[in-house]
Design a protein around this motif. Sequence first.
Motif, PDB file in Angstrom:
ATOM      1  N   ALA A 184     -19.062   0.948   3.644  1.00 23.85           N
ATOM      2  CA  ALA A 184     -18.429   1.669   2.536  1.00 23.85           C
ATOM      3  C   ALA A 184     -17.425   0.778   1.827  1.00 23.85           C
ATOM      4  N   ARG A 185     -17.241   1.028   0.537  1.00 22.74           N
ATOM      5  CA  ARG A 185     -16.294   0.285  -0.276  1.00 22.74           C
ATOM      6  C   ARG A 185     -15.257   1.255  -0.840  1.00 22.74           C
ATOM      7  N   PRO A 186     -14.036   0.778  -1.150  1.00 26.37           N
ATOM      8  CA  PRO A 186     -13.003   1.669  -1.701  1.00 26.37           C
ATOM      9  C   PRO A 186     -13.470   2.340  -2.993  1.00 26.37           C
ATOM     10  N   ALA A 187     -12.944   3.526  -3.251  1.00 28.69           N
ATOM     11  CA  ALA A 187     -13.366   4.305  -4.413  1.00 28.69           C
ATOM     12  C   ALA A 187     -12.803   3.756  -5.717  1.00 28.69           C
ATOM     13  N   ARG A 188     -11.888   2.802  -5.645  1.00 28.10           N
ATOM     14  CA  ARG A 188     -11.305   2.252  -6.861  1.00 28.10           C
ATOM     15  C   ARG A 188     -10.806   0.833  -6.608  1.00 28.10           C
ATOM     16  N   LEU A 189     -10.629   0.110  -7.694  1.00 28.16           N
ATOM     17  CA  LEU A 189     -10.062  -1.240  -7.628  1.00 28.16           C
ATOM     18  C   LEU A 189      -8.552  -1.112  -7.804  1.00 28.16           C
ATOM     19  N   VAL A 190      -7.790  -1.702  -6.871  1.00 25.36           N
ATOM     20  CA  VAL A 190      -6.333  -1.603  -6.903  1.00 25.36           C
ATOM     21  C   VAL A 190      -5.737  -2.994  -6.998  1.00 25.36           C
ATOM     22  N   TRP A 191      -4.787  -3.158  -7.917  1.00 27.32           N
ATOM     23  CA  TRP A 191      -4.074  -4.424  -8.093  1.00 27.32           C
ATOM     24  C   TRP A 191      -2.644  -4.263  -7.576  1.00 27.32           C
ATOM     25  N   ALA A 192      -2.179  -5.229  -6.797  1.00 31.46           N
ATOM     26  CA  ALA A 192      -0.811  -5.217  -6.279  1.00 31.46           C
ATOM     27  C   ALA A 192      -0.019  -6.359  -6.909  1.00 31.46           C
ATOM     28  N   GLU A 193       1.169  -6.045  -7.409  1.00 29.70           N
ATOM     29  CA  GLU A 193       2.047  -7.068  -7.966  1.00 29.70           C
ATOM     30  C   GLU A 193       2.679  -7.885  -6.837  1.00 29.70           C
ATOM     31  N   PRO A 194       3.137  -9.116  -7.141  1.00 31.94           N
ATOM     32  CA  PRO A 194       3.780  -9.930  -6.099  1.00 31.94           C
ATOM     33  C   PRO A 194       4.972  -9.194  -5.474  1.00 31.94           C
ATOM     34  N   GLY A 195       5.084  -9.294  -4.167  1.00 31.69           N
ATOM     35  CA  GLY A 195       6.174  -8.650  -3.453  1.00 31.69           C
ATOM     36  C   GLY A 195       5.930  -7.209  -3.090  1.00 31.69           C
ATOM     37  N   THR A 196       4.787  -6.649  -3.426  1.00 34.32           N
ATOM     38  CA  THR A 196       4.494  -5.251  -3.107  1.00 34.32           C
ATOM     39  C   THR A 196       4.267  -5.087  -1.603  1.00 34.32           C
ATOM     40  N   GLN A 197       4.932  -4.084  -1.030  1.00 39.68           N
ATOM     41  CA  GLN A 197       4.698  -3.715   0.366  1.00 39.68           C
ATOM     42  C   GLN A 197       3.594  -2.663   0.407  1.00 39.68           C
ATOM     43  N   LEU A 198       2.470  -3.015   1.009  1.00 36.88           N
ATOM     44  CA  LEU A 198       1.357  -2.074   1.138  1.00 36.88           C
ATOM     45  C   LEU A 198       1.541  -1.217   2.387  1.00 36.88           C
ATOM     46  N   ASN A 199       1.137   0.019   2.284  1.00 37.89           N
ATOM     47  CA  ASN A 199       1.126   0.881   3.453  1.00 37.89           C
ATOM     48  C   ASN A 199      -0.100   1.793   3.372  1.00 37.89           C
ATOM     49  N   PHE A 200      -0.769   1.972   4.489  1.00 42.10           N
ATOM     50  CA  PHE A 200      -1.962   2.802   4.561  1.00 42.10           C
ATOM     51  C   PHE A 200      -1.721   3.923   5.573  1.00 42.10           C
TER      52      PHE A 200
END
Length: 470
Positions: A184-200
């Motif tokens: 499976a692939r994600p339902a959308r394309l997501v762009w993260a700016e520099p320094g962004t803290q990702l959380n799932f």
Amino acid sequence: MGKALLVLVLGSGLVLTKQLYNTTITEERTSKDQRAYQEEVIAREIAASAFNVGMGELRAYGDELLAGAHAFNGPGNAGRSGTYSTGRFAGGEYTVRADPTSGHSVRIVATGKFGDAEYTMHDEYRVYVMIAERGGIVDVSFLESMAGYCSAVFLEMYTMDMEDGDVPEPIMLFAPDNRDRRTARPARLVWAEPGTQLNFYIAVDQNCSMRPSSRMSECELREYAREYSYGLTGFDYIHRALDVEAGNLDQAHEDIWAFVEKRPNKRNVWRVGWEDIHNTSWDRPGSDNPVQSLQALKMYGYDGLGWPDVDGKGYRVLRDYGNRPDFSDQVIEVGVISPYDANYQGKLNQYYNTQDDCGEEHDDVPDQPVTPPPTDDDPDDEPTTPPPTEPPPTEPPPTQPTPTEPPPTEPPPSDPTNDFACQCRQNWKNPVLHRPPGNESNEQLLCLPDPATNTHLRKHNDIVLACRTN
């Protein structure tokens, strides 16, 4: 008269003898107390010296915390032990071990012994995870997804300009399911700016009432996730990967229900494994039983012998159990693909092709830069083209006397701090001398990305080190 004098003399002698006895007992007790105090001081010095050596060795492994823990703990997870035989510490003993407190943090525990005294000290070494060092595509794929419950996967992005208390809007990447989603692939394309803290986080639907129909096509599944209203009230509970607060990104730490690990020898790639059963009795931070404690499992592994095995990607091997913690119910791999990466354009085309096939509009991403980022080997002020060469002279120049060669110079002495700073710079991070609040004498060397560096400089008495080259 004579008898009275005799009684007085004998009485005085008895009093004097008792006083001498009491003085001797007091001196012995004082000497014993002083000896115990000296032993305690030396035991503390041994523990502190062993701790400093251990923490320095662990830092040498950088982000490869599992390798560092293996080097410390060895067979049986017993830790290193021996005699510390330098100077006044001769004859004392120490033990150093590395306790993994999460998928990306290790606690160094050092115990010093001298005589009857024993002293233990510890501190934690942590690497930052799921931070976009450079802007890029957030690429997510499943490594494992076979469980009894159905789980949706959401993404939250904490940016550097968010204020305390701000909560980012969650983005559903995968709809609730408990079937094999490794393709499976994600339902959308997501762009993260520099320094962004990702959380799932996973939102768990225990009876799978929100699971899409198996007859849905890939495009219908994508639309199902993209059109979801983001309300979490329909789910039974959520399990986050990290506990994060806007404005305090450097304080983010791993949630007890998740196991977050950086991929060895791979930049900007991490694995997140979740336990989807919400059994609060497994929240036992003081336990050493991995069968009954989420914290003990992270520290001691499934069998209590650490994490001796790794898979083909270098991650710790996860196992599946039905009635005990395992962190293998939903497992994803997360990567931030920068425009400077060789596979960026191919990955972008892959997302756009899927969107075209499903009749979706392209998600916005910044234009790809045309110049690579500066590096230490290619500074901004270095000319991009070589200077024009002078034409060869028509007549040979007059010969010059051959200069005498200078005597060979000794290489400069090694500077571990400068070596650390230069290596940190080469990895696009900042070398920071961290001074913990309330214990500034316990200085630590940290290799941090820009957002964490800014937070440290704002909240602590820290400084950024320079990299001096010869």
